[in-house]
Scaffold this motif. Structure first.
Motif, mmCIF file in Angstrom:
data_model
loop_
_atom_site.group_PDB
_atom_site.id
_atom_site.type_symbol
_atom_site.label_atom_id
_atom_site.label_comp_id
_atom_site.label_asym_id
_atom_site.label_seq_id
_atom_site.Cartn_x
_atom_site.Cartn_y
_atom_site.Cartn_z
ATOM 1 N N ARG A 3 26.326 47.392 52.775
ATOM 2 C CA ARG A 3 25.593 47.058 53.991
ATOM 3 C C ARG A 3 25.891 48.052 55.108
ATOM 4 N NH1 ARG A 3 23.492 47.193 57.816
ATOM 5 N NH2 ARG A 3 22.789 45.603 59.293
ATOM 6 N N ALA A 4 27.116 48.553 55.183
ATOM 7 C CA ALA A 4 27.473 49.480 56.252
ATOM 8 C C ALA A 4 26.750 50.809 56.126
ATOM 9 C CB ALA A 4 28.989 49.706 56.267
ATOM 10 N N HIS A 5 26.209 51.140 54.924
ATOM 11 C CA HIS A 5 25.546 52.429 54.694
ATOM 12 C C HIS A 5 24.035 52.299 54.592
ATOM 13 C CE1 HIS A 5 29.607 53.382 52.607
ATOM 14 N NE2 HIS A 5 29.690 53.552 53.921
ATOM 15 N N CYS A 6 23.512 51.171 55.012
ATOM 16 C CA CYS A 6 22.075 50.940 54.872
ATOM 17 C C CYS A 6 21.304 51.895 55.790
ATOM 18 C CB CYS A 6 21.738 49.491 55.225
ATOM 19 S SG CYS A 6 19.985 49.111 55.001
ATOM 20 N N PRO A 7 20.326 52.659 55.225
ATOM 21 C CA PRO A 7 19.545 53.581 56.071
ATOM 22 C C PRO A 7 18.474 52.870 56.886
ATOM 23 C CG PRO A 7 18.834 53.744 53.795
ATOM 24 C CD PRO A 7 19.994 52.802 53.788
ATOM 25 N N LYS A 8 18.188 51.600 56.577
ATOM 26 C CA LYS A 8 17.118 50.885 57.286
ATOM 27 C C LYS A 8 17.673 50.019 58.411
ATOM 28 C CE LYS A 8 13.481 50.628 53.771
ATOM 29 N NZ LYS A 8 12.603 49.699 53.005
ATOM 30 N N CYS A 9 18.742 49.304 58.114
ATOM 31 C CA CYS A 9 19.296 48.350 59.084
ATOM 32 C C CYS A 9 20.561 48.942 59.691
ATOM 33 C CB CYS A 9 19.613 47.008 58.417
ATOM 34 S SG CYS A 9 18.182 46.231 57.618
ATOM 35 N N PRO A 10 20.536 49.254 60.943
ATOM 36 C CA PRO A 10 21.735 49.839 61.575
ATOM 37 C C PRO A 10 22.941 48.893 61.464
ATOM 38 C CG PRO A 10 19.813 50.020 63.006
ATOM 39 C CD PRO A 10 19.418 49.112 61.902
ATOM 40 N N PHE A 11 24.116 49.495 61.380
ATOM 41 C CA PHE A 11 25.361 48.729 61.231
ATOM 42 C C PHE A 11 26.304 49.092 62.371
ATOM 43 C CE2 PHE A 11 29.713 48.101 59.762
ATOM 44 C CZ PHE A 11 29.648 46.818 59.234
ATOM 45 N N GLN A 12 26.941 48.091 62.912
ATOM 46 C CA GLN A 12 27.889 48.296 63.994
ATOM 47 C C GLN A 12 29.229 47.685 63.602
ATOM 48 O OE1 GLN A 12 26.764 46.546 67.696
ATOM 49 N NE2 GLN A 12 28.456 47.471 68.852
ATOM 50 N N SER A 13 30.317 48.479 63.736
ATOM 51 C CA SER A 13 31.652 48.002 63.378
ATOM 52 C C SER A 13 32.172 47.101 64.484
ATOM 53 C CB SER A 13 32.603 49.188 63.183
ATOM 54 O OG SER A 13 33.907 48.729 62.913
ATOM 55 N N ILE A 14 32.376 45.834 64.170
ATOM 56 C CA ILE A 14 32.881 44.858 65.137
ATOM 57 C C ILE A 14 34.001 44.059 64.479
ATOM 58 C CG2 ILE A 14 30.715 44.676 66.411
ATOM 59 C CD1 ILE A 14 30.086 42.185 64.840
ATOM 60 N N LYS A 15 34.710 43.281 65.284
ATOM 61 C CA LYS A 15 35.854 42.522 64.795
ATOM 62 C C LYS A 15 35.503 41.076 64.475
ATOM 63 C CE LYS A 15 38.949 45.756 64.998
ATOM 64 N NZ LYS A 15 39.567 46.271 63.759
ATOM 65 N N GLU A 16 34.239 40.740 64.481
ATOM 66 C CA GLU A 16 33.841 39.372 64.176
ATOM 67 C C GLU A 16 34.168 39.028 62.730
ATOM 68 O OE1 GLU A 16 32.763 37.041 66.100
ATOM 69 O OE2 GLU A 16 32.714 38.271 67.920
ATOM 70 N N ARG A 17 34.498 37.747 62.483
ATOM 71 C CA ARG A 17 34.788 37.281 61.127
ATOM 72 C C ARG A 17 33.809 36.188 60.693
ATOM 73 N NH1 ARG A 17 37.052 41.418 61.188
ATOM 74 N NH2 ARG A 17 39.284 41.812 60.973
ATOM 75 N N ILE A 18 32.655 36.106 61.417
ATOM 76 C CA ILE A 18 31.643 35.120 61.056
ATOM 77 C C ILE A 18 30.295 35.645 61.514
ATOM 78 C CG2 ILE A 18 31.831 33.810 63.207
ATOM 79 C CD1 ILE A 18 31.451 31.262 61.547
ATOM 80 N N GLY A 19 29.268 35.371 60.741
ATOM 81 C CA GLY A 19 27.935 35.829 61.075
ATOM 82 C C GLY A 19 27.111 34.740 61.735
ATOM 83 N N GLN A 20 26.004 35.155 62.407
ATOM 84 C CA GLN A 20 25.122 34.220 63.091
ATOM 85 C C GLN A 20 23.839 34.035 62.282
ATOM 86 O OE1 GLN A 20 24.415 35.567 67.079
ATOM 87 N NE2 GLN A 20 26.591 35.483 67.672
#
Length: 982
Positions: A134-151
């Protein structure tokens, strides 16, 4: 045939790759495309999907060059590792190790050459159809954050394309169960936490432990076990990754691992004694231990100067394994009492063996080696449960094969469980089988067999040595068996069972623990009123005197056959006695110690006095009487007499014979008598003590002081003062003569002057002068002072010079002591001793630092002479630095003279003047950069330090051979004149 005109793998002919002008353009023919180890699952296709390629020219490139991104530009291969950036990890549907080639690759046995691997492209090309993290997806930008749960419904990291894979689970993002719930959508390969969680998920030993369901652990226990496992993995990742430090350094600290291990052990202890019980403890142990053993304590591959790996990691790793093994054993022993199924224990033993093999690889070759195979004791605990036939036989006292003894770790755990269950009989059998004699006796007490304890100790004397039975005595007292406890301690303390112990110190060491316990036990039973009555000054109370007399009679009876008498209960106080049982106990202890084991008398007396019973300590001295050790008498008169009064010891002193005591003991008795107001008796003791080996009383006033004798310190002035003040002039004169005989000195001569005639004083002064000139056995400081007082400065200086040839340190000490005795008034005299001493002092100062202590004292008396002398040497070093290149020898000399000179200024009370002097010097030599370290060390605000014991090499006046050249260059002292005869 694939889109773009490429033939499918396995085709007979390889077609031309598309060139810039389209399909089949001349010159676009390439050699067969090389195999690449680049981690592209199913040869650039998605999992199970067909190979599809966009239009655009594709070129053959290096496997490590990388590939194009969505915009057609080249990107490094590290960003093409899908779904992970770690070598050998993150390959969906089966991972390939880093550097490995697929089966059948060219150059390998069995290679068919039928595979096609695309290694690069140029132009417009998109990889969004390939599986990727997911971190290397060319379509959906990825941002490194410290969250441990998704919305839910989030458009950030929560969004994904059809080919996004979960970094943690290695499944499609759409199939990940923890995408939002536990934040897998935020996972990437640069965060140690997600790397640890990915490692936990991919390693079967960690994530799929069969032990947890076998133990019947609930979901909460399993989640806690997984949490500690991930925490340990994260700690090892942080250890390997390192922490950035100043200057670009990377510090690799093993403290990350030890902190997690310590926290886990605290949780283990809490669960073991808490409501969750041993099952949760075993679950946590399984999680933390498995994570520890699969990792390594050894430093990583980065060994350059940029990476700093902490030391002692092997010892820390080994300590963690050993401590975890102890908790494993304790938890297993606790758990097995609750009927854990045998298949669970067997599964636990199998899993522990597997982890043991991993731990063995890590500790192999380390120093020091573990005493046993790691985790083997825990395996033994699983294999030999409480129902094992051997264990059952041991608990019933029927096993005689000592080869069946268990490991120490397992022994402590089983005894701990048996104690908590109060199974004293089984604990006794288990302890005695494994050689824990003291523990077995304590268990015997708890089992109610109080009378058998003393009998066993008497039969087996080895049980009493070294304080082994002190816990048993405490256990008996706690069970209300105070009489048995006292009898056991008395036998162990005063019994004659260690005949093979020849050294008195060893005997005292072995018995002192029992004496200490007895003193603490019997003094606790004395109430405050009774203790105050016992310790009152003046005449001894009738009750105390009566108890002391009865106790001494009892002690002399039982000491004849102590083992037999100790088997019987202690007799109570006689009917109608005036004293309490508590007083009788203390007095019996004191009397028995003095009668049966006199070597312990001093130790027992000191312990009684330390616990507040000075009367009991005095009882030991009085019962011993004239047989008392001189050290006991000396201590009693110095410590107890001021508190209880001399009347307590008057009867004993009348029985003492001075000839049986040493000189020190006799003088201690005399001092105690003088302090207690018995001046006449004190003078008698002091006189008799010093008349030993001296001339007879009637010959002493006429004795020639040059007679051979051994000088010793002798201070009789307090006794002389008492005798003189009480009209005993003859006694004071005799003491003064004895003082002059043993320690002739100017002060003692002056003390004699007021007691004798002028003619006698002149004779003694003449004899003292002769001793100072000729008797080399007399102390040099005394000889120096006497000759200075007699205005014989040259001879006084020669005394010190000759002493310095044989013992420079003694000469320096004598010089300082002699000058201090003379005082400032004598030293400041013009044309006095300092004029004779000064040339020699200049040579001593130049030779080394041994005389600096004396010069510091002189600097406080005559700074006008001392400070310029040291300043001159600093100026010489300054000139050398200005005229020559500053080498190591010059720098060391400068530093040494600066330190010594600063000491003189501080001793003279002129620290401010030194700061100004130092500032001028640094300004003068500011161009000498090699001296910058010296300025920094010795600048204002630094603490004056003691100079080196050896003078700096190359310092002015120092001999290269290391010998004191100035001492050897001093001319021989002139011949001493004969003894003056008035």
């Amino acid at each position: 045939q694939t889109p773009g005109g490429m033939s499918t793998p396995g085709g007979a002919n390889r077609r031309q790759m598309p060139g810039p002008g389209g399909m089949g353009q001349p010159g676009a023919m390439h050699s067969p495309i090389a195999q690449s180890p680049s981690p592209m699952p199913q040869q650039m296709g998605g999992p199970g999907g067909p190979q599809q390629y966009n239009q655009g020219q594709m070129n053959q490139v290096s496997p490590h060059q990388g590939g194009p991104n969505a915009n057609g530009t080249m990107m490094p291969q590290s960003s093409m590792n899908m779904p992970s950036g770690e070598p050998g990890k993150g390959y969906p549907n089966g991972a390939m190790q880093e550097g490995a080639q697929p089966e059948g690759a060219p150059g390998q046995p069995g290679a068919t050459g039928d595979d096609v691997v695309v290694v690069g492209s140029s132009g417009t090309f998109s990889f969004d159809f390939l599986p990727h993290a997911r971190a290397h997806c060319p379509k959906c930008p990825f941002q490194s954050i410290k969250e441990r749960i998704g919305q839910e419904g989030g458009t950030g990291n929560e969004a994904y394309c059809p080919n996004c894979f979960c970094y943690v689970c290695d499944v499609k993002a759409s199939e990940c169960q923890g995408w939002l719930r536990v934040g897998h959508c935020h996972a990437h390969d640069k965060d140690p936490y997600w790397k640890a969680l990915r490692e936990f998920t991919r390693i079967e030993l960690l994530s799929n432990s069969p032990l947890l369901p076998a133990l019947g652990c609930d979901e909460a226990a399993q989640m806690e076990a997984h949490r500690w496992c991930v925490n340990a993995l994260l700690a090892f990742h942080r250890y390997r990754d390192g922490d950035p430090g100043p200057g670009g350094l990377i510090n690799h600290s093993f403290q990350h691992v030890t902190d997690v291990a310590s926290s886990a052990m605290k949780a283990i202890v809490g669960h073991l004694s808490g409501p969750k019980g041993p099952r949760t403890t075993l679950a946590v142990l399984d999680g933390i231990t498995s994570a520890i053993v699969i990792n390594s304590w050894k430093p990583g591959q980065n060994q350059d100067a940029k990476h700093r790996w902490c030391k002692g990691t092997y010892a820390a790793f080994k300590a963690i394994i050993e401590q975890l093994e102890k908790y494993w054993v304790l938890a297993i022993v606790h758990t097995s009492t609750r009927s854990v199924p045998p298949q669970a224990l067997a599964l636990m033993a199998h899993r522990l063996k597997r982890m043991s093999k991993l731990a063995v690889k890590e500790v192999a070759g380390g120093t020091p080696q573990m005493a046993h195979v790691p985790l083997s004791h825990a395996v033994n605990a699983c294999e030999r449960g409480w129902t094992h036939p051997v264990v059952v036989a041991i608990l019933e006292g029927q096993c005689t094969d000592l080869g069946q003894r268990e490991a120490q770790t397992l022994q402590r755990a089983r005894l701990h469980v048996l104690e908590r269950a109060q199974r004293w009989k089984e604990a006794y059998h288990y302890a005695i089988f494994h050689g824990h004699v003291a523990k077995s006796l304590a268990y015997m007490v708890r089992a109610g067999r109080h009378a058998d304890v003393l009998q066993m100790v008497v039969r087996q004397n080895a049980l009493a040595g070294g304080g082994k039975c002190v816990p048993v005595c405490a256990e008996l007292a706690a069970c209300g068996q105070s009489d048995v406890a006292i009898r056991l301690a008395m036998y162990c303390a005063f019994g004659d069972y260690e005949r093979d112990v020849a050294q008195e110190e060893q005997l005292v060491t072995n018995r002192t623990p029992y004496v200490q316990w007895l003193v603490e036990h019997v003094t606790q039973q004395l109430d405050a009123t009774e203790l105050q009555m016992r310790n009152q000054q003046g005449p001894v109370a009738a009750a105390v005197e009566s108890a002391r007399r009865d106790a001494e009679e009892w002690a002399r009876q039982v000491s004849e056959d102590l083992p037999t008498h100790m088997m019987q209960p202690l007799a109570e106080a006689p009917l109608g006695s005036l004293y309490s049982p508590a007083t009788y106990r203390v007095e019996r202890l004191a009397a028995l110690c003095a009668v049966a084991m006199p070597v312990l008398s001093l130790h027992c007396a000191k312990l009684l006095s330390r616990h507040g019973d000075h009367c009991g300590a005095a009882s030991i001295v009085l019962v011993s009487g004239s047989r008392s050790d001189p050290s006991l008498i000396t201590w009693a008169l110095g410590e107890l007499a001021p508190k209880l009064g001399m009347a307590t010891f008057s009867g004993m002193l009348q029985q003492l014979r001075p000839e049986n005591l040493s000189l020190e003991a006799q003088m201690s008795v005399a001092s105690a008598l003088l302090a207690g107001g018995e001046g006449a008796e004190a003078v008698r003791w002091a006189t008799n003590a010093n008349l030993t080996d001296a001339p007879e009383t009637h010959d002493l006033p006429y004795a020639h002081f040059e007679n051979t004798r051994v000088y010793r310190p002798c201070d009789l002035q307090p006794f002389m003062d008492w005798a003189e003040s009480n009209g005993d002039t003859a006694g004071a004169l005799l003491l003064g003569e004895l003082q002059m005989w043993w320690e002739p000195s100017w002060n003692h001569l002056q003390a004699l002057s007021r007691l004798c005639s002028q003619q006698k004083f002149g004779l003694r002064r003449q004899q003292l002068q002769s001793l100072a000139l000729n008797d080399t056995r007399c102390r040099p400081e005394v000889r120096f002072e006497v000759l200075v007082r007699e205005v014989m400065y040259t001879q006084a200086t020669s005394i010190l010079v000759s002493t310095a040839r044989d013992n420079p340190q003694l000469a320096h000490q004598a010089l300082k002591a002699g000058l201090e005795a003379l005082g400032r008034n004598v030293i400041d005299q013009q044309g006095g001793i300092m004029d004779a001493l000064w040339p020699w002092l200049e040579q001593l100062i130049q030779a080394g630092e041994g005389v600096d202590a004396t010069m510091e004292w002189l600097a406080s008396v005559m700074p006008q002479k001392v400070l310029p002398l040291y300043d001159g040497h600093v100026e010489n070093c300054q000139k050398q630095c200005q005229q020559n290149v500053v080498n190591a020898a010059t720098k060391a000399a400068m530093r040494s003279w600066l330190i010594r000179t600063r000491r003189m200024y501080h001793a003279a009370g002129q620290a401010d003047k030194w700061d100004r002097r130092f500032a001028e010097l640094t300004q003068t030599l500011r161009r000498k950069s090699s001296l910058s370290a010296v300025w920094a060390d010795l600048g204002p605000g630094s603490v004056p330090e003691t100079p080196n014991s050896q003078p700096a090499q190359g310092a002015p006046g120092q001999n290269r051979s290391g010998n004191n050249s100035t001492m050897n260059s001093v001319p021989a002292s002139p011949a001493m004149p004969g003894t003056p005869r008035g």
